[in-house]
Design a protein around this motif. Structure first.
Motif, mmCIF file in Angstrom:
data_model
loop_
_atom_site.group_PDB
_atom_site.id
_atom_site.type_symbol
_atom_site.label_atom_id
_atom_site.label_comp_id
_atom_site.label_asym_id
_atom_site.label_seq_id
_atom_site.Cartn_x
_atom_site.Cartn_y
_atom_site.Cartn_z
ATOM 1 N N TRP A 254 43.881 26.389 31.507
ATOM 2 C CA TRP A 254 45.094 27.593 31.670
ATOM 3 C C TRP A 254 43.214 28.661 31.842
ATOM 4 O O TRP A 254 43.079 29.185 30.723
ATOM 5 C CB TRP A 254 45.822 27.935 30.729
ATOM 6 N N TRP A 255 43.995 29.859 32.461
ATOM 7 C CA TRP A 255 42.552 30.877 32.503
ATOM 8 C C TRP A 255 43.573 32.554 31.841
ATOM 9 O O TRP A 255 44.804 32.902 32.328
ATOM 10 C CB TRP A 255 42.422 31.199 34.328
ATOM 11 N N ALA A 256 42.863 32.805 31.368
ATOM 12 C CA ALA A 256 43.914 34.265 30.677
ATOM 13 C C ALA A 256 42.761 35.729 30.731
ATOM 14 O O ALA A 256 41.731 35.373 30.762
ATOM 15 C CB ALA A 256 43.234 34.406 29.235
ATOM 16 N N GLY A 257 42.912 36.346 31.449
ATOM 17 C CA GLY A 257 42.865 37.801 31.828
ATOM 18 C C GLY A 257 42.194 38.466 33.712
ATOM 19 O O GLY A 257 42.850 37.107 34.439
ATOM 20 N N PRO A 258 42.241 38.711 34.045
ATOM 21 C CA PRO A 258 41.987 38.748 35.460
ATOM 22 C C PRO A 258 40.911 38.608 36.559
ATOM 23 O O PRO A 258 40.052 37.599 35.426
ATOM 24 C CB PRO A 258 41.236 41.019 35.719
ATOM 25 N N ASP B 154 44.011 44.570 39.136
ATOM 26 C CA ASP B 154 45.532 44.818 39.010
ATOM 27 C C ASP B 154 46.044 45.708 40.322
ATOM 28 O O ASP B 154 46.137 46.830 39.787
ATOM 29 C CB ASP B 154 44.677 45.867 37.948
ATOM 30 N N GLY B 155 45.803 45.420 41.478
ATOM 31 C CA GLY B 155 46.482 45.957 42.558
ATOM 32 C C GLY B 155 45.580 46.625 43.512
ATOM 33 O O GLY B 155 45.927 47.553 43.754
ATOM 34 N N ARG B 156 43.772 47.446 42.911
ATOM 35 C CA ARG B 156 43.026 48.821 43.092
ATOM 36 C C ARG B 156 42.287 48.225 43.470
ATOM 37 O O ARG B 156 41.954 46.793 43.499
ATOM 38 C CB ARG B 156 43.032 49.382 42.043
ATOM 39 N N SER B 157 41.623 48.388 44.437
ATOM 40 C CA SER B 157 40.418 47.432 44.872
ATOM 41 C C SER B 157 38.622 48.237 44.163
ATOM 42 O O SER B 157 39.436 49.694 43.864
ATOM 43 C CB SER B 157 40.022 48.198 46.456
#
Length: 241
Positions: A88-92, A160-163
């Motif tokens: 399982w992955w955690a974080g961005p 997080d939704g930002r480039s």
């Protein structure tokens, strides 16, 4: 007959005015009233003993809070460790991947939302290209500058939704991230210091699609971290050197 002597002066307050030129004049009352030994003893106890007790109480409460926080951090670390072993992955997500959420119930009936990595169709094909450029002799700075020339052809990282902009640090992060081998890797750093690969915690099996082959990754990693001479003894990670 003698006239009684008045001791009123012994109880009169002394007025002291302060004017340093910066603040408004203020008045302090210095009480010179004679007090018995009991009063002075009470003052010593109130000014010395009570603050010590307050400090001891504060120290005890602080240690209890710190111990509780350390226990929570330890449990969180253990849970992340177990999730990494279970893929399982955690974080961005790293560049070239996105996350897919799964609802998983444990033995106690609690349902958790855990994530796995899946390739990002817009960015996944650029990861092997970045490695190829690096192995051809282009450093992270040159790679970042080239990627920044055409955002449409080389989509920038999305966090997080930002480039985010292409920078040498971002390019270097791509070149040193073992997630591109298809594994979830945990404990790569300790106290802000990068650990050698033999100390990393790897998932038991492949967790997601690999974007580079082991030989390409470890060749690039060795160039950036020549002091980390030994690969982890992990079958899917390229074996031991």
């Amino acid at each position: 007959m003698s006239t009684p002597v008045s001791h009123a002066a012994d109880y009169a307050p002394i007025v002291v005015e302060h004017d340093d030129g910066w603040a408004q004049p203020r008045v302090e009352i210095l009480d010179t009233k004679r007090r018995p030994v009991r009063a002075w003893l009470y003052r010593v106890v109130s000014e010395l003993a009570w603050p010590v007790a307050e400090q001891e109480r504060h120290r005890t409460e602080t240690e209890a809070i710190r111990g509780y926080q350390q226990e929570l951090a330890h449990r969180s670390r253990q849970r992340r460790h177990a999730h990494a072993l279970d893929r399982w992955w955690a974080g961005p997500p790293p560049y070239g991947y996105r996350t897919r959420t799964h609802r998983v119930s444990d033995e106690d009936g609690f349902t958790r939302r855990l994530r796995r990595l899946v390739p990002d169709t817009r960015r996944a094909h650029l990861v092997p290209l970045i490695f190829a450029w690096f192995l051809d002799g282009h450093g992270p700075s040159a790679i970042a500058a080239r990627l920044a020339t055409d955002p449409d052809q080389y989509p920038p990282p999305h966090v997080d939704g930002r480039s985010r902009s292409w920078t040498p640090r971002v390019a270097r992060g791509v070149l040193t991230n073992p997630a591109y081998l298809g594994f979830v890797v945990h404990d790569r750093t300790a106290d802000g210091r990068l650990l050698p690969p033999r100390n990393w915690i790897w998932s038991r099996e492949h967790a997601h699609a690999a974007l580079v082959d082991p030989e390409t990754f470890w060749t690039a990693y060795a160039r950036l971290h020549p002091h980390h001479l030994q690969r982890p003894g992990h079958e899917g990670a390229g074996g031991a050197s």
